[in-house]
Design a protein around this motif. Structure first.
Motif, PDB file in Angstrom:
ATOM      1  N   TYR A  68       0.986  -0.706  -0.215  1.00  0.00           N
ATOM      2  CA  TYR A  68      -0.189   0.200  -0.101  1.00  0.00           C
ATOM      3  C   TYR A  68       1.219   0.591  -0.247  1.00  0.00           C
ATOM      4  N   ILE A  69      -0.101   2.451  -0.695  1.00  0.00           N
ATOM      5  CA  ILE A  69       0.996   3.906  -0.417  1.00  0.00           C
ATOM      6  C   ILE A  69       0.105   4.336   0.433  1.00  0.00           C
ATOM      7  N   THR A  70      -0.063   5.175   1.570  1.00  0.00           N
ATOM      8  CA  THR A  70      -0.947   6.204   1.928  1.00  0.00           C
ATOM      9  C   THR A  70      -0.373   7.844   1.219  1.00  0.00           C
ATOM     10  N   ILE A  71      -0.949   8.427   0.992  1.00  0.00           N
ATOM     11  CA  ILE A  71      -0.886   9.706   0.442  1.00  0.00           C
ATOM     12  C   ILE A  71      -2.284  10.876   1.400  1.00  0.00           C
ATOM     13  N   ALA A  72      -1.761  11.620   1.668  1.00  0.00           N
ATOM     14  CA  ALA A  72      -2.758  12.285   2.763  1.00  0.00           C
ATOM     15  C   ALA A  72      -3.478  11.358   3.250  1.00  0.00           C
ATOM     16  N   ASN A  73      -3.737  10.186   4.268  1.00  0.00           N
ATOM     17  CA  ASN A  73      -4.086   9.939   5.021  1.00  0.00           C
ATOM     18  C   ASN A  73      -5.537   8.927   4.086  1.00  0.00           C
ATOM     19  N   GLU A  74      -4.889   8.710   2.918  1.00  0.00           N
ATOM     20  CA  GLU A  74      -5.284   8.137   1.850  1.00  0.00           C
ATOM     21  C   GLU A  74      -4.838   6.816   1.586  1.00  0.00           C
ATOM     22  N   ARG A  75      -5.138   5.294   2.407  1.00  0.00           N
ATOM     23  CA  ARG A  75      -4.674   4.428   2.338  1.00  0.00           C
ATOM     24  C   ARG A  75      -4.711   3.255   0.355  1.00  0.00           C
ATOM     25  N   ILE A  76      -4.030   3.889  -0.254  1.00  0.00           N
ATOM     26  CA  ILE A  76      -4.450   2.953  -1.736  1.00  0.00           C
ATOM     27  C   ILE A  76      -3.418   1.568  -2.157  1.00  0.00           C
ATOM     28  N   LYS A  77      -4.174   0.707  -2.297  1.00  0.00           N
ATOM     29  CA  LYS A  77      -3.359  -0.908  -2.967  1.00  0.00           C
ATOM     30  C   LYS A  77      -2.692  -0.256  -4.333  1.00  0.00           C
ATOM     31  N   ILE A  78      -0.941  -0.283  -3.702  1.00  0.00           N
ATOM     32  CA  ILE A  78      -0.352  -0.250  -4.707  1.00  0.00           C
ATOM     33  C   ILE A  78      -0.972  -0.921  -6.521  1.00  0.00           C
ATOM     34  N   SER A  79      -0.614  -2.635  -6.361  1.00  0.00           N
ATOM     35  CA  SER A  79      -0.978  -3.104  -7.308  1.00  0.00           C
ATOM     36  C   SER A  79      -1.676  -2.850  -7.877  1.00  0.00           C
ATOM     37  N   SER A  80      -3.193  -1.763  -7.923  1.00  0.00           N
ATOM     38  CA  SER A  80      -4.004  -1.540  -7.904  1.00  0.00           C
ATOM     39  C   SER A  80      -4.639  -0.011  -8.242  1.00  0.00           C
ATOM     40  N   ILE A  81      -3.725   0.817  -8.605  1.00  0.00           N
ATOM     41  CA  ILE A  81      -2.990   2.063  -9.315  1.00  0.00           C
ATOM     42  C   ILE A  81      -2.664   2.131 -10.910  1.00  0.00           C
ATOM     43  N   LYS A  82      -4.260   2.697 -11.486  1.00  0.00           N
ATOM     44  CA  LYS A  82      -4.541   2.588 -12.499  1.00  0.00           C
ATOM     45  C   LYS A  82      -3.227   3.278 -13.661  1.00  0.00           C
ATOM     46  N   SER A  83      -3.640   4.736 -12.995  1.00  0.00           N
ATOM     47  CA  SER A  83      -2.923   5.862 -13.293  1.00  0.00           C
ATOM     48  C   SER A  83      -2.686   7.164 -12.447  1.00  0.00           C
ATOM     49  N   PHE A  84      -2.368   7.930 -12.704  1.00  0.00           N
ATOM     50  CA  PHE A  84      -2.098   9.048 -11.948  1.00  0.00           C
ATOM     51  C   PHE A  84      -1.761  10.180 -12.883  1.00  0.00           C
ATOM     52  N   ASN A  85      -2.268  11.085 -12.748  1.00  0.00           N
ATOM     53  CA  ASN A  85      -2.084  12.814 -13.180  1.00  0.00           C
ATOM     54  C   ASN A  85      -1.299  13.947 -12.638  1.00  0.00           C
ATOM     55  N   THR A  86      -1.476  14.632 -13.468  1.00  0.00           N
ATOM     56  CA  THR A  86      -1.715  16.504 -12.505  1.00  0.00           C
ATOM     57  C   THR A  86      -1.667  17.433 -12.906  1.00  0.00           C
ATOM     58  N   PHE A  87      -2.497  17.915 -12.467  1.00  0.00           N
ATOM     59  CA  PHE A  87      -3.166  18.765 -13.663  1.00  0.00           C
ATOM     60  C   PHE A  87      -3.268  20.324 -12.365  1.00  0.00           C
ATOM     61  N   THR A  88      -3.809  21.849 -13.232  1.00  0.00           N
ATOM     62  CA  THR A  88      -3.882  22.474 -12.125  1.00  0.00           C
ATOM     63  C   THR A  88      -5.216  23.028 -12.410  1.00  0.00           C
ATOM     64  N   LYS A  89      -5.448  23.717 -10.992  1.00  0.00           N
ATOM     65  CA  LYS A  89      -7.061  23.730 -10.534  1.00  0.00           C
ATOM     66  C   LYS A  89      -7.351  25.416 -10.041  1.00  0.00           C
ATOM     67  N   ALA A  90      -8.144  26.134 -11.005  1.00  0.00           N
ATOM     68  CA  ALA A  90      -8.438  27.383 -10.120  1.00  0.00           C
ATOM     69  C   ALA A  90      -9.840  27.559  -9.062  1.00  0.00           C
ATOM     70  N   VAL A  91      -9.176  27.549  -7.866  1.00  0.00           N
ATOM     71  CA  VAL A  91     -10.022  27.462  -6.887  1.00  0.00           C
ATOM     72  C   VAL A  91      -9.805  29.292  -6.355  1.00  0.00           C
ATOM     73  N   PRO A  92     -11.199  29.404  -5.643  1.00  0.00           N
ATOM     74  CA  PRO A  92     -11.746  30.346  -5.048  1.00  0.00           C
ATOM     75  C   PRO A  92     -10.585  30.865  -3.624  1.00  0.00           C
ATOM     76  N   ASP A 148       3.514  16.868  -0.432  1.00  0.00           N
ATOM     77  CA  ASP A 148       3.989  16.904  -1.455  1.00  0.00           C
ATOM     78  C   ASP A 148       4.448  16.881  -2.987  1.00  0.00           C
ATOM     79  N   MET A 149       3.883  17.704  -3.742  1.00  0.00           N
ATOM     80  CA  MET A 149       4.042  17.019  -4.519  1.00  0.00           C
ATOM     81  C   MET A 149       4.897  16.113  -5.862  1.00  0.00           C
ATOM     82  N   ASP A 150       5.763  17.046  -5.073  1.00  0.00           N
ATOM     83  CA  ASP A 150       7.339  15.907  -5.680  1.00  0.00           C
ATOM     84  C   ASP A 150       7.625  15.356  -5.904  1.00  0.00           C
ATOM     85  N   GLU A 151       7.663  15.351  -3.884  1.00  0.00           N
ATOM     86  CA  GLU A 151       7.907  14.081  -3.690  1.00  0.00           C
ATOM     87  C   GLU A 151       7.070  12.889  -3.832  1.00  0.00           C
ATOM     88  N   THR A 152       5.757  12.552  -3.898  1.00  0.00           N
ATOM     89  CA  THR A 152       4.557  11.778  -4.311  1.00  0.00           C
ATOM     90  C   THR A 152       4.588  11.628  -5.196  1.00  0.00           C
TER      91      THR A 152
END
Length: 159
Positions: A68-92, A148-152
């Motif tokens: 498993y990998i834990t990202i921001a207290n979210e535990r995700i099974k490594i073998s179930s990760i299909k993909s990941f991507n980064t994007f930007t979002k404008a928030v108030p 930490d976006m770059d480290e993750t």
């Protein structure tokens, strides 16, 4: 002591471990309890020692990598990760309440006096976001305020 295998020369049967103090230590495959698990960047425990040429390690044990990998207290099974991507979002941007200069009236509190509505253009900020999608079609989204976006991303690329 804990460390990480930095290099391993399989044909020669030896390699180097960087210990928790940043020191490089020589190790030989015959000093490893589970040699089938030796690989670069694998976490290990060992007993520190010195030989004629410098720092070395014996009683080396390669630690099994987590499923498993834990990202921001979210535990995700490594073998179930299909993909990941980064994007930007404008928030108030969150407006802070000026507590020192805030005056509330009893009428306002009792909802008898309505505040005047003023159209104030809302300022926004751009956040870097990370989306991790699993084979179960669950998408976990994280912002740069949570992780930490770059480290993750570096960790995800090395899986």
């Amino acid at each position: 002591m804990n460390g990480k295998i930095m290099t391993f020369f399989e044909d020669k049967g030896f390699g180097f471990i960087t210990d928790e103090n940043g020191e490089n230590r020589y190790f030989h495959v015959i000093k490893v309890q589970n040699p089938e698990m030796i690989k670069k960047n694998a976490a290990v425990t060992f007993e520190p020692t010195n030989n004629a040429k410098g720092p070395s390690a014996f009683a080396v044990k390669v630690l099994a990598s987590s499923k498993y990998i834990t990202i921001a207290n979210e535990r995700i099974k490594i073998s179930s990760i299909k993909s990941f991507n980064t994007f930007t979002k404008a928030v108030p941007m969150k407006a802070e309440v000026d507590k020192e200069n805030t005056v509330l009236s009893v009428g306002l509190l009792m909802n008898r006096i309505r505040p005047q509505s003023v159209d104030i253009p809302q300022t926004t900020q751009t956040l870097r976001m990370l989306a991790v999608t699993t084979f179960q079609n669950a998408t976990h989204t994280f912002s740069e305020h949570e992780i930490d976006m770059d480290e993750t991303i570096k960790v995800l690329k090395n899986l």
